[in-house]
Design a protein around this motif. Structure first.
Motif, PDB file in Angstrom:
ATOM      1  N   SER A   1       0.788  -1.276   0.046  1.00  0.00           N
ATOM      2  CA  SER A   1      -0.027   0.016  -0.060  1.00  0.00           C
ATOM      3  C   SER A   1       0.715   1.216  -0.036  1.00  0.00           C
ATOM      4  N   GLU A   2       2.055   1.326  -0.299  1.00  0.00           N
ATOM      5  CA  GLU A   2       2.769   2.466  -0.476  1.00  0.00           C
ATOM      6  C   GLU A   2       2.773   2.864  -1.820  1.00  0.00           C
ATOM      7  N   PHE A   3       1.698   3.175  -2.286  1.00  0.00           N
ATOM      8  CA  PHE A   3       1.131   3.651  -3.803  1.00  0.00           C
ATOM      9  C   PHE A   3       2.091   4.702  -4.155  1.00  0.00           C
ATOM     10  N   LYS A   4       2.573   5.852  -3.773  1.00  0.00           N
ATOM     11  CA  LYS A   4       3.398   6.884  -4.067  1.00  0.00           C
ATOM     12  C   LYS A   4       4.511   6.239  -4.326  1.00  0.00           C
ATOM     13  N   SER A   5       5.153   5.647  -3.382  1.00  0.00           N
ATOM     14  CA  SER A   5       6.539   5.053  -3.552  1.00  0.00           C
ATOM     15  C   SER A   5       6.596   3.783  -4.917  1.00  0.00           C
TER      16      SER A   5
ATOM     17  N   GLY B   1       1.679  -2.693 -19.267  1.00  0.00           N
ATOM     18  CA  GLY B   1       1.557  -3.061 -18.078  1.00  0.00           C
ATOM     19  C   GLY B   1       2.106  -2.111 -16.921  1.00  0.00           C
ATOM     20  N   ALA B   2       3.177  -1.288 -17.275  1.00  0.00           N
ATOM     21  CA  ALA B   2       3.695  -0.286 -16.325  1.00  0.00           C
ATOM     22  C   ALA B   2       2.743   0.959 -16.166  1.00  0.00           C
ATOM     23  N   TYR B   3       2.040   1.067 -17.328  1.00  0.00           N
ATOM     24  CA  TYR B   3       0.941   2.340 -17.216  1.00  0.00           C
ATOM     25  C   TYR B   3      -0.393   1.868 -16.331  1.00  0.00           C
ATOM     26  N   HIS B   4      -0.658   0.475 -16.710  1.00  0.00           N
ATOM     27  CA  HIS B   4      -1.772  -0.038 -16.150  1.00  0.00           C
ATOM     28  C   HIS B   4      -1.737  -0.059 -14.449  1.00  0.00           C
ATOM     29  N   ASN B   5      -0.284  -0.666 -14.147  1.00  0.00           N
ATOM     30  CA  ASN B   5      -0.189  -0.634 -12.922  1.00  0.00           C
ATOM     31  C   ASN B   5      -0.116   0.709 -12.296  1.00  0.00           C
ATOM     32  N   LYS B   6       0.532   1.787 -12.753  1.00  0.00           N
ATOM     33  CA  LYS B   6       0.623   2.849 -12.299  1.00  0.00           C
ATOM     34  C   LYS B   6      -0.873   3.636 -12.036  1.00  0.00           C
ATOM     35  N   ALA B   7      -1.507   3.431 -13.118  1.00  0.00           N
ATOM     36  CA  ALA B   7      -3.161   3.641 -13.191  1.00  0.00           C
ATOM     37  C   ALA B   7      -3.848   3.110 -11.887  1.00  0.00           C
ATOM     38  N   ALA B   8      -3.692   2.092 -11.465  1.00  0.00           N
ATOM     39  CA  ALA B   8      -4.131   1.113 -10.408  1.00  0.00           C
ATOM     40  C   ALA B   8      -3.787   1.906  -9.278  1.00  0.00           C
ATOM     41  N   ALA B   9      -2.371   2.153  -9.115  1.00  0.00           N
ATOM     42  CA  ALA B   9      -1.848   2.772  -8.103  1.00  0.00           C
ATOM     43  C   ALA B   9      -2.734   4.148  -7.791  1.00  0.00           C
ATOM     44  N   TYR B  10      -2.695   4.981  -8.775  1.00  0.00           N
ATOM     45  CA  TYR B  10      -3.562   6.337  -8.451  1.00  0.00           C
ATOM     46  C   TYR B  10      -4.798   6.098  -8.093  1.00  0.00           C
ATOM     47  N   ASN B  11      -5.649   5.249  -8.783  1.00  0.00           N
ATOM     48  CA  ASN B  11      -6.801   4.850  -8.261  1.00  0.00           C
ATOM     49  C   ASN B  11      -6.917   4.559  -6.755  1.00  0.00           C
ATOM     50  N   LYS B  12      -5.913   3.667  -6.239  1.00  0.00           N
ATOM     51  CA  LYS B  12      -6.112   3.203  -4.912  1.00  0.00           C
ATOM     52  C   LYS B  12      -5.752   4.512  -4.033  1.00  0.00           C
TER      53      LYS B  12
END
Length: 123
Positions: free
Chosen positions: A7-11, A29-40
């Protein structure tokens, strides 16, 4: 990827996903995961921006497109959301979450339509 799991999404965005994008800017995939982190983190706008980038790089990824439909739904862009859910189901006809979300959206639209009809009749 441990930072994302913890849960350290910014990091995760800075240390994992941005670095991955720098190394390979066409890695969806990197953009997808980055998007998911922003959503979280609650930043739906940045999430949508990055999901769109992921989709542009991998337009056959139904999961990414589903996340775009969800964002449109959350932002109240119901027509865009409706069309996008249909496109997700074209990409993957067995995508159960997309089917459920589409059904829910159709019920909302039908309820709103019925409300408008009754309001017009009342006038």
């Amino acid at each position: 990827m441990a930072t994302f799991e913890n849960s350290e999404f910014k990091s995760a965005i800075v240390n994992c996903f941005n670095r991955a994008i720098l190394c390979n800017p066409i890695e969806a995939g990197a953009y997808h995961n980055k998007a998911a982190a922003y959503n979280k983190m609650g930043d739906r706008r940045q999430g949508l921006i990055n999901f769109r980038k992921a989709y542009a790089l991998d337009p056959q990824n139904a999961n990414t497109f589903y996340n775009i439909a969800q964002a449109y739904d959350e932002f109240g862009h119901l027509n865009l959301s409706l069309n996008t859910y249909f496109k997700v189901l074209i990409l993957d006809p067995l995508f159960q979450d997309a089917e459920n979300s589409l059904a829910h959206l159709l019920v909302q639209l039908e309820t709103f339509s019925t409300y408008l009809e009754r309001k017009v009749i009342a006038l």
